[in-house]
Design a protein around this motif. Structure first.
Motif, short mmCIF file in Angstrom:
data_model
loop_
_atom_site.label_atom_id
_atom_site.label_comp_id
_atom_site.label_asym_id
_atom_site.label_seq_id
_atom_site.Cartn_x
_atom_site.Cartn_y
_atom_site.Cartn_z
N SER A 1 0.78 -1.36 0.12
CA SER A 1 0.12 -0.01 -0.06
C SER A 1 0.74 1.15 0.11
CB SER A 1 -0.92 -0.08 1.17
OG SER A 1 -0.29 -0.15 2.57
N ASN A 2 2.17 1.09 0.58
CA ASN A 2 3.02 2.38 0.57
C ASN A 2 3.93 2.45 -0.70
OD1 ASN A 2 2.08 3.31 2.82
ND2 ASN A 2 3.59 2.15 4.13
N HIS A 3 3.78 1.40 -1.61
CA HIS A 3 4.80 1.17 -2.77
C HIS A 3 6.31 1.47 -2.33
CE1 HIS A 3 2.00 1.23 -6.09
NE2 HIS A 3 1.19 1.72 -5.15
N THR A 4 6.58 0.44 -1.14
CA THR A 4 7.94 0.32 -0.78
C THR A 4 8.84 -0.15 -1.48
OG1 THR A 4 7.09 -0.01 1.58
CG2 THR A 4 9.28 -0.27 1.24
N ARG A 5 10.02 0.55 -1.62
CA ARG A 5 11.27 0.28 -2.56
C ARG A 5 12.23 -0.50 -1.62
NH1 ARG A 5 13.63 3.93 -7.45
NH2 ARG A 5 15.36 2.41 -8.15
N ALA A 6 12.24 -1.86 -1.96
CA ALA A 6 13.00 -2.42 -0.95
C ALA A 6 14.23 -2.94 -2.01
CB ALA A 6 12.34 -3.74 -0.57
N ALA A 7 15.40 -3.19 -1.31
CA ALA A 7 16.73 -3.85 -1.71
C ALA A 7 16.40 -5.18 -1.79
CB ALA A 7 17.95 -3.09 -1.28
N LYS B 1 22.06 -8.53 -5.95
CA LYS B 1 22.23 -7.99 -4.50
C LYS B 1 22.22 -6.54 -4.36
CE LYS B 1 24.35 -9.06 -0.23
NZ LYS B 1 24.89 -10.18 0.67
N TYR B 2 21.57 -5.97 -3.76
CA TYR B 2 21.48 -4.39 -3.31
C TYR B 2 20.62 -3.91 -4.68
CZ TYR B 2 24.53 -5.64 0.13
OH TYR B 2 25.14 -6.23 1.33
N GLN B 3 20.11 -4.40 -5.63
CA GLN B 3 19.17 -3.75 -6.65
C GLN B 3 17.84 -3.84 -6.17
OE1 GLN B 3 19.61 -5.77 -10.45
NE2 GLN B 3 21.46 -4.45 -11.10
N THR B 4 17.06 -2.84 -6.55
CA THR B 4 15.83 -2.38 -5.75
C THR B 4 14.50 -3.01 -6.49
OG1 THR B 4 15.82 -0.35 -6.68
CG2 THR B 4 16.69 -0.76 -4.40
N PHE B 5 13.40 -3.15 -5.84
CA PHE B 5 12.25 -3.77 -6.27
C PHE B 5 10.95 -2.97 -5.60
CE2 PHE B 5 8.65 -6.48 -6.42
CZ PHE B 5 8.65 -6.77 -7.69
N GLU B 6 10.05 -2.37 -6.24
CA GLU B 6 9.14 -1.48 -5.78
C GLU B 6 8.00 -2.43 -5.56
OE1 GLU B 6 6.32 2.18 -6.79
OE2 GLU B 6 8.25 2.38 -7.58
N ILE B 7 7.52 -2.60 -4.45
CA ILE B 7 6.22 -3.48 -3.98
C ILE B 7 5.09 -2.85 -4.26
CG2 ILE B 7 5.40 -4.93 -2.29
CD1 ILE B 7 8.63 -4.58 -0.99
N TRP B 8 4.09 -3.54 -5.42
CA TRP B 8 2.92 -3.04 -5.73
C TRP B 8 1.89 -3.71 -5.11
CZ3 TRP B 8 3.85 -2.12 -11.47
CH2 TRP B 8 4.61 -1.04 -11.90
N GLY B 9 1.98 -5.12 -4.86
CA GLY B 9 1.13 -6.07 -4.15
C GLY B 9 1.83 -7.28 -3.70
N VAL B 10 1.10 -7.75 -2.71
CA VAL B 10 1.57 -9.10 -2.07
C VAL B 10 0.51 -10.05 -2.24
CG1 VAL B 10 2.35 -10.21 0.01
CG2 VAL B 10 3.07 -7.70 -0.25
N ASP B 11 0.87 -11.38 -2.94
CA ASP B 11 -0.03 -12.18 -3.23
C ASP B 11 -0.60 -13.08 -1.97
OD1 ASP B 11 -1.83 -14.03 -4.52
OD2 ASP B 11 -0.42 -14.56 -6.24
N ALA B 12 -1.46 -12.67 -1.27
CA ALA B 12 -2.11 -13.53 -0.30
C ALA B 12 -2.85 -14.71 -0.65
CB ALA B 12 -2.99 -12.64 0.70
N GLU B 13 -3.03 -14.97 -1.67
CA GLU B 13 -3.74 -16.35 -2.28
C GLU B 13 -2.77 -17.28 -2.18
OE1 GLU B 13 -5.30 -18.25 -6.18
OE2 GLU B 13 -5.31 -16.11 -6.12
N PHE B 14 -1.47 -17.03 -2.44
CA PHE B 14 -0.44 -18.21 -2.39
C PHE B 14 0.41 -17.93 -0.69
CE2 PHE B 14 -1.67 -18.07 -6.62
CZ PHE B 14 -1.86 -19.12 -7.01
N GLY B 15 -0.29 -17.54 0.00
CA GLY B 15 0.40 -17.28 1.23
C GLY B 15 1.73 -16.21 1.25
N SER B 16 1.47 -15.08 0.55
CA SER B 16 2.40 -14.34 0.31
C SER B 16 3.79 -14.71 -0.08
CB SER B 16 2.70 -13.39 2.06
OG SER B 16 1.19 -13.01 2.15
N GLU B 17 3.75 -15.52 -0.79
CA GLU B 17 5.16 -16.34 -1.52
C GLU B 17 5.61 -15.14 -2.35
OE1 GLU B 17 6.85 -20.08 -3.61
OE2 GLU B 17 4.83 -20.15 -2.67
#
Length: 127
Positions: A61-67, A89-105
């Motif tokens: 929901s915050n569109h976190t950009r994680a390394a 390693k250390y490149q980044t990924f902006e999180i738009w959605g977490v797939d709860a249907e598959f246990g957040s995998e």
């Protein structure tokens, strides 16, 4: 007579280790291997460097950009599909959605770095 240091030379260690037969290690062979750093280890676990941070719904929901903390992380067009590129390693990924249907995998978002494309990555490999 050989000194203790002569017995630790790589050639001496190799001779002792090759003299071990039928998979039985004597106490002397184990001591020599441990002394020179030739430890017998099991296969590494999938998350040998972990545990790492898992992305959550709040990150989405915050569109976190994680390394990325893994050595490499497959970027896919679909959950569990074939990898079309890799984040390192250390490149980044902006999180738009977490797939709860598959246990957040699986996490959906935008892969920066050398990928620069949207896709899915496996969760649990972020710093």
């Amino acid at each position: 007579m050989n000194s203790a240091l002569d017995q630790l030379r790589p050639t001496a260690v190799a001779k002792r280790l090759t003299s071990v037969r039928l998979g039985r290690l004597s106490a002397a062979a184990i001591a020599v291997a441990a002394t020179v750093g030739l430890a017998v280890a099991a296969a590494p676990a999938a998350q040998a460097g972990g545990p790492y941070k898992y992305a959550s719904g709040m990150d989405a929901s915050n569109h976190t950009r994680a390394a990325v903390c893994a050595a490499d992380l497959s970027v896919r067009h679909s959950r569990g599909g074939s990898a079309f590129n890799y984040l390192y390693k250390y490149q980044t990924f902006e999180i738009w959605g977490v797939d709860a249907e598959f246990g957040s995998e699986w996490v959906y978002g935008f892969a920066y770095g050398n990928v620069n494309a949207p896709g899915y990555v496996q969760n649990g490999w972020f710093c």
